[in-house]
Scaffold this active site. Structure first.
Site, short mmCIF file in Angstrom:
data_model
loop_
_atom_site.label_atom_id
_atom_site.label_comp_id
_atom_site.label_asym_id
_atom_site.label_seq_id
_atom_site.Cartn_x
_atom_site.Cartn_y
_atom_site.Cartn_z
N GLY A 1 0.84 -1.19 0.00
CA GLY A 1 0.00 0.00 0.00
C GLY A 1 0.87 1.23 0.00
O GLY A 1 1.62 1.46 0.95
N GLY B 1 0.09 4.55 -0.07
CA GLY B 1 -0.46 5.83 0.35
C GLY B 1 0.54 6.53 1.26
O GLY B 1 1.71 6.14 1.36
N ARG C 1 -0.75 -1.43 -6.52
CA ARG C 1 -1.32 -2.20 -7.62
C ARG C 1 -1.25 -1.43 -8.94
O ARG C 1 -1.39 -2.01 -10.01
CB ARG C 1 -2.75 -2.61 -7.31
N ARG C 2 -1.03 -0.12 -8.89
CA ARG C 2 -1.01 0.71 -10.10
C ARG C 2 0.40 0.77 -10.69
O ARG C 2 1.30 1.37 -10.11
CB ARG C 2 -1.50 2.11 -9.77
N TYR D 1 0.76 11.50 -2.14
CA TYR D 1 0.28 11.20 -0.80
C TYR D 1 1.21 11.66 0.33
O TYR D 1 0.75 11.83 1.46
CB TYR D 1 0.06 9.69 -0.65
N LYS E 1 -11.38 5.48 17.81
CA LYS E 1 -10.90 6.87 17.92
C LYS E 1 -11.21 7.67 16.66
O LYS E 1 -11.36 8.89 16.72
CB LYS E 1 -9.41 6.90 18.27
N ASP F 1 -3.78 7.81 20.54
CA ASP F 1 -4.26 7.98 19.17
C ASP F 1 -5.45 8.91 19.11
O ASP F 1 -5.63 9.68 18.16
CB ASP F 1 -4.62 6.61 18.59
N SER G 1 -5.22 15.25 10.62
CA SER G 1 -6.23 14.21 10.77
C SER G 1 -7.34 14.34 9.73
O SER G 1 -8.09 15.31 9.71
CB SER G 1 -6.85 14.28 12.17
N GLU H 1 -11.71 6.68 7.27
CA GLU H 1 -12.20 5.41 7.80
C GLU H 1 -13.38 5.60 8.76
O GLU H 1 -14.29 4.77 8.81
CB GLU H 1 -11.07 4.67 8.53
#
Length: 327
Positions: free
Chosen positions: A9, A11, A33-34, A50, A184, A237, A247, A274
């Site tokens: 990943g 990012g 994956r790209r 990112y 959180k 966190d 954030s 998320e």
């Protein structure tokens, strides 16, 4: 350099972890994956999309080939959004140790570690803590926790990431560390709503304190140790995510309070929030099991559009009177 650390990943957080592994004396294989993105990262030696401003050391290789990324490795860091975890796990060899770094839930609302075990992975861990990629990528001091019921795996991950700029602690409380990171995010969304509504410091302090209490009740009900709630993956966190300009969850709450609902959906600017998805899943769980999670419920209702932000505030301020430690 030491053993290779696959980071699956690319990012911001995945890139920061790959860079961190090199500071610990390891080589890192950063997978995306790209293929076009992988070629750009390899050529520019910087993740300008990112994590701009953080150079990729020569010890970080970039590849779109999953098999090549994990070849010869003992474990891999899984750093894709929670919705992408099932497909990625399904493509990995089962003898590989998997370290789940997403702070979200499986599609059915269950824990990602349970999903991994259900797919046949015997060596499973979770990494969580107050870890903004923007700061860790630049080598600012930070700490994190890796939790596993396999002490050997936790120790491997600790050794692979421990560096002068990152303290890595181990824990056996997988439930507490994993779900602390999940809860959180929702409380941080609520903190963003407080900011966006200009409700003041008193309101935000109260929200975070009561949010921590809500986290504690839920985590303990799921089998977590209460001490974990007040550690790096819980209180630590929460403080970082509810207050930081980095954030995404806090920023999403603030934007929604101001009438900007562009954060609603799976991604915003290519970055996953998320807590938006998690709030709905947790609210559905609480309703089904008779648990009282009032902040989670308010965030879920506001995020879905069923309530206005002001209605969410009314729902929390109008609850029945009770003793502070009662609930």
């Amino acid at each position: 350099m030491g053993l290779k650390v696959p980071v699956l990943g690319a990012g911001g957080w995945g890139t920061a972890l790959a860079v961190t592994a090199t500071r610990a004396g390891r080589e890192a294989a950063l997978w995306t994956r790209r293929a076009d993105f992988a070629a750009r990262l390899a050529a520019e030696r910087e993740n300008r999309e990112y994590l701009p401003g953080v150079p990729l050391p020569e010890e970080v290789s970039v590849t779109p080939d999953l098999g090549r990324a994990v070849a010869g490795a003992s474990f891999a860091l899984i750093v894709v959004p929670s919705v992408g975890v099932p497909d990625l796990l399904a493509a990995l060899p089962r003898e590989l140790g998997v370290v789940l770094c997403a702070k979200g839930l499986a599609p059915d609302g269950g824990r990602l570690t349970d999903l991994a075990r259900g797919l046949g992975f015997a060596r499973v861990a979770v990494l969580s803590g107050p870890n903004h990629a923007e700061e860790i990528g630049r080598g600012l001091p930070a700490a994190t926790v890796v939790a596993s019921t396999d002490p050997a795996l936790a120790g491997e991950v600790q050794a692979a990431l421990l560096s002068p700029s990152l303290r890595v602690y181990t824990s056996s409380d997988v439930v507490g560390v994993e779900l602390g990171g999940v809860l959180k995010n929702v409380i941080a969304l609520a903190a963003g709503l407080v900011d966006g509504l200009n409700l003041g410091d008193n309101a935000k302090a109260a929200l975070m304190t009561r949010g921590l209490r809500e986290m504690s009740r839920y985590l303990v009900s799921q089998g977590a140790h209460e001490d974990t709630v007040y550690g790096l993956s819980g209180l630590g966190d929460l403080v970082a995510t509810a207050t930081s300009r980095h954030s995404r969850n806090r920023a999403a709450g603030e934007a929604i309070a101001r009438g900007d609902r562009s954060f609603i959906g799976p991604q915003q600017g290519g970055k996953v929030v998320e807590g938006l998805r998690t709030a709905g899943l947790l609210d559905a769980w609480a309703s089904a099991h008779g648990h009282d999670l009032p902040i989670v419920r308010a965030v879920a209702k506001v995020a879905s559009g069923e309530w206005t932000p002001d209605a969410g505030v009314v729902s929390l301020m109008g609850r029945d009177a009770k003793a502070e430690l009662e609930g």
